[in-house]
Design a protein around this motif. Structure first.
Motif, PDB file in Angstrom:
ATOM      1  N   ASN A  29      -6.362 -12.195  -3.750  1.00  0.00           N
ATOM      2  CA  ASN A  29      -5.011 -12.626  -3.399  1.00  0.00           C
ATOM      3  C   ASN A  29      -4.050 -12.514  -4.583  1.00  0.00           C
ATOM      4  O   ASN A  29      -4.470 -12.489  -5.741  1.00  0.00           O
ATOM      5  N   VAL A  30      -2.758 -12.468  -4.272  1.00  0.00           N
ATOM      6  CA  VAL A  30      -1.733 -12.244  -5.296  1.00  0.00           C
ATOM      7  C   VAL A  30      -1.674 -13.383  -6.315  1.00  0.00           C
ATOM      8  O   VAL A  30      -1.340 -13.153  -7.483  1.00  0.00           O
ATOM      9  N   TYR A  31      -2.009 -14.598  -5.897  1.00  0.00           N
ATOM     10  CA  TYR A  31      -1.971 -15.729  -6.828  1.00  0.00           C
ATOM     11  C   TYR A  31      -3.087 -15.607  -7.865  1.00  0.00           C
ATOM     12  O   TYR A  31      -2.846 -15.707  -9.064  1.00  0.00           O
ATOM     13  N   ASP A  32      -4.307 -15.372  -7.409  1.00  0.00           N
ATOM     14  CA  ASP A  32      -5.434 -15.253  -8.334  1.00  0.00           C
ATOM     15  C   ASP A  32      -5.379 -13.971  -9.153  1.00  0.00           C
ATOM     16  O   ASP A  32      -5.959 -13.912 -10.243  1.00  0.00           O
ATOM     17  N   LEU A  33      -4.678 -12.966  -8.656  1.00  0.00           N
ATOM     18  CA  LEU A  33      -4.477 -11.755  -9.454  1.00  0.00           C
ATOM     19  C   LEU A  33      -3.530 -11.999 -10.628  1.00  0.00           C
ATOM     20  O   LEU A  33      -3.461 -11.203 -11.550  1.00  0.00           O
ATOM     21  N   GLY A  34      -2.800 -13.105 -10.578  1.00  0.00           N
ATOM     22  CA  GLY A  34      -1.855 -13.405 -11.652  1.00  0.00           C
ATOM     23  C   GLY A  34      -0.508 -12.742 -11.455  1.00  0.00           C
ATOM     24  O   GLY A  34       0.264 -12.594 -12.403  1.00  0.00           O
ATOM     25  N   LEU A  90       3.800  -6.818  -9.831  1.00  0.00           N
ATOM     26  CA  LEU A  90       2.775  -6.009  -9.168  1.00  0.00           C
ATOM     27  C   LEU A  90       1.816  -5.494 -10.229  1.00  0.00           C
ATOM     28  O   LEU A  90       2.151  -5.484 -11.418  1.00  0.00           O
ATOM     29  N   THR A  91       0.647  -5.053  -9.810  1.00  0.00           N
ATOM     30  CA  THR A  91      -0.309  -4.527 -10.778  1.00  0.00           C
ATOM     31  C   THR A  91       0.185  -3.237 -11.406  1.00  0.00           C
ATOM     32  O   THR A  91      -0.200  -2.899 -12.521  1.00  0.00           O
ATOM     33  N   CYS A 137       3.801   0.747  -7.335  1.00  0.00           N
ATOM     34  CA  CYS A 137       2.934   0.382  -6.214  1.00  0.00           C
ATOM     35  C   CYS A 137       3.582   0.765  -4.887  1.00  0.00           C
ATOM     36  O   CYS A 137       4.697   0.347  -4.579  1.00  0.00           O
ATOM     37  N   SER A 138       2.871   1.544  -4.102  1.00  0.00           N
ATOM     38  CA  SER A 138       3.409   2.017  -2.822  1.00  0.00           C
ATOM     39  C   SER A 138       3.512   0.896  -1.784  1.00  0.00           C
ATOM     40  O   SER A 138       4.225   1.027  -0.799  1.00  0.00           O
ATOM     41  N   MET A 139       2.828  -0.215  -2.023  1.00  0.00           N
ATOM     42  CA  MET A 139       2.831  -1.327  -1.078  1.00  0.00           C
ATOM     43  C   MET A 139       3.785  -2.449  -1.499  1.00  0.00           C
ATOM     44  O   MET A 139       3.753  -3.533  -0.925  1.00  0.00           O
ATOM     45  N   ALA A 140       4.627  -2.201  -2.484  1.00  0.00           N
ATOM     46  CA  ALA A 140       5.506  -3.237  -3.039  1.00  0.00           C
ATOM     47  C   ALA A 140       6.322  -3.944  -1.963  1.00  0.00           C
ATOM     48  O   ALA A 140       6.333  -5.176  -1.897  1.00  0.00           O
ATOM     49  N   ASP A 141       7.032  -3.196  -1.136  1.00  0.00           N
ATOM     50  CA  ASP A 141       7.880  -3.813  -0.112  1.00  0.00           C
ATOM     51  C   ASP A 141       7.064  -4.666   0.848  1.00  0.00           C
ATOM     52  O   ASP A 141       7.478  -5.769   1.215  1.00  0.00           O
ATOM     53  N   PHE A 142       5.908  -4.187   1.241  1.00  0.00           N
ATOM     54  CA  PHE A 142       5.033  -4.914   2.156  1.00  0.00           C
ATOM     55  C   PHE A 142       4.578  -6.229   1.533  1.00  0.00           C
ATOM     56  O   PHE A 142       4.627  -7.284   2.173  1.00  0.00           O
ATOM     57  N   ILE A 143       4.127  -6.185   0.283  1.00  0.00           N
ATOM     58  CA  ILE A 143       3.602  -7.379  -0.377  1.00  0.00           C
ATOM     59  C   ILE A 143       4.713  -8.411  -0.581  1.00  0.00           C
ATOM     60  O   ILE A 143       4.526  -9.597  -0.287  1.00  0.00           O
ATOM     61  N   PHE A 194      -2.661 -10.737   0.256  1.00  0.00           N
ATOM     62  CA  PHE A 194      -3.490  -9.788  -0.493  1.00  0.00           C
ATOM     63  C   PHE A 194      -2.770  -8.463  -0.660  1.00  0.00           C
ATOM     64  O   PHE A 194      -2.045  -8.009   0.228  1.00  0.00           O
ATOM     65  N   ASP A 195      -2.989  -7.846  -1.808  1.00  0.00           N
ATOM     66  CA  ASP A 195      -2.610  -6.453  -2.004  1.00  0.00           C
ATOM     67  C   ASP A 195      -3.617  -5.674  -1.152  1.00  0.00           C
ATOM     68  O   ASP A 195      -4.821  -5.844  -1.315  1.00  0.00           O
ATOM     69  N   PRO A 196      -3.157  -4.825  -0.222  1.00  0.00           N
ATOM     70  CA  PRO A 196      -4.093  -4.111   0.658  1.00  0.00           C
ATOM     71  C   PRO A 196      -5.112  -3.249  -0.081  1.00  0.00           C
ATOM     72  O   PRO A 196      -6.151  -2.913   0.466  1.00  0.00           O
ATOM     73  N   GLU A 197      -4.843  -2.931  -1.338  1.00  0.00           N
ATOM     74  CA  GLU A 197      -5.754  -2.078  -2.093  1.00  0.00           C
ATOM     75  C   GLU A 197      -6.716  -2.859  -2.983  1.00  0.00           C
ATOM     76  O   GLU A 197      -7.611  -2.279  -3.585  1.00  0.00           O
TER      77      GLU A 197
END
Length: 104
Positions: free
Chosen positions: A26-31, A50-51, A55-61, A19-22
């Motif tokens: 989940n990343v799959y269903d987000l497309g 990424l959306t 995105c500040s969470m790019a590395d984490f995701i 999941f994107d923490p924000e």
């Protein structure tokens, strides 16, 4: 060939746990997953986006995706490529994701 297909199905199942923490989807269903390739040696390559490019969470995701895919029994290695073409938009989301986020 069926082994590769089964492995790809397990990859998709695992991607649905990332999941994107924000965003509560989940990343799959987000497309965000554009391509999943499983080669003959069970190496997995994923192209994802990424959306938003900043995105500040790019590395984490991206690292979460890589680690979860590499943790699948039968996967030899996982490579995650971050791409921004085509640009992501809400039409890429699954119907479930659109409902969850209140999009019609």
């Amino acid at each position: 060939m069926s082994d590769r297909f089964e492995l790809e199905e397990r990859v998709v199942e695992n991607l649905k746990t990332v999941f994107d923490p924000e965003i509560p989807v989940n990343v799959y269903d987000l497309g965000l997953i554009y391509r999943i390739d499983v080669d003959d040696d069970s190496n997995v390559t994923i192209d994802m986006t990424l959306t938003a490019p900043g995105c500040s969470m790019a590395d984490f995701i991206v690292e979460d995706v890589r680690m979860r895919v590499e943790g699948i029994t039968g996967v030899k290695s996982a490579t995650v490529n971050l791409v921004f073409e085509p640009e992501w938009n809400k039409d890429m989301m699954s119907e479930e994701a659109k409902l969850e986020l209140g999009f019609d």
